[in-house]
Motif scaffolding. Structure first.
Motif, mmCIF file in Angstrom:
data_model
loop_
_atom_site.group_PDB
_atom_site.id
_atom_site.type_symbol
_atom_site.label_atom_id
_atom_site.label_comp_id
_atom_site.label_asym_id
_atom_site.label_seq_id
_atom_site.Cartn_x
_atom_site.Cartn_y
_atom_site.Cartn_z
ATOM 1 N N PRO A 42 0.833 -1.208 0.000
ATOM 2 C CA PRO A 42 0.000 0.000 0.000
ATOM 3 C C PRO A 42 0.865 1.255 0.000
ATOM 4 N N GLY A 44 -1.091 4.285 0.176
ATOM 5 C CA GLY A 44 -2.133 5.207 0.597
ATOM 6 C C GLY A 44 -3.423 4.439 0.766
ATOM 7 N N PRO A 45 -4.492 5.119 1.155
ATOM 8 C CA PRO A 45 -5.747 4.409 1.402
ATOM 9 C C PRO A 45 -6.381 3.823 0.141
ATOM 10 N N ASP A 46 -6.066 4.370 -1.006
ATOM 11 C CA ASP A 46 -6.694 3.913 -2.253
ATOM 12 C C ASP A 46 -5.689 3.535 -3.327
#
Length: 86
Positions: A42, A44-46
């Motif tokens: 990951p 970031g969140p998206d």
């Protein structure tokens, strides 16, 4: 990267991840379980960063992901091959 063994590819992986982090202004989190696809973590969140190990099943992935546009697999935000040349 053609011609690199998986072990050779894995040895150079930190260099390529660092280059991608710098280019895209992201910081990779903890790597998801490694598999045939290579490095995925990951950023970031998206978003995730993927540095794929070159193999025949992945040859057309950069062409297919934009067609799917996030319907199932992740949406391809950028493709950058310059940093992964041997």
């Amino acid at each position: 990267m053609e011609g690199l063994s998986y072990d050779q590819w894995e040895a150079r992986l930190p260099e390529w991840v660092a280059a991608a982090e710098e280019r895209f202004g992201v910081e990779a989190g903890e790597r998801f379980d490694p598999g045939a696809d290579g490095f995925v973590a990951p950023v970031g969140p998206d978003a995730v960063l993927k540095v794929g190990y070159p193999h025949f099943e992945a040859e057309r992935e950069p062409d297919a992901l934009p067609l799917l546009d996030g319907d199932g697999p992740p949406r391809l935000l950028a493709e950058w091959l310059a940093a992964i040349r041997p």
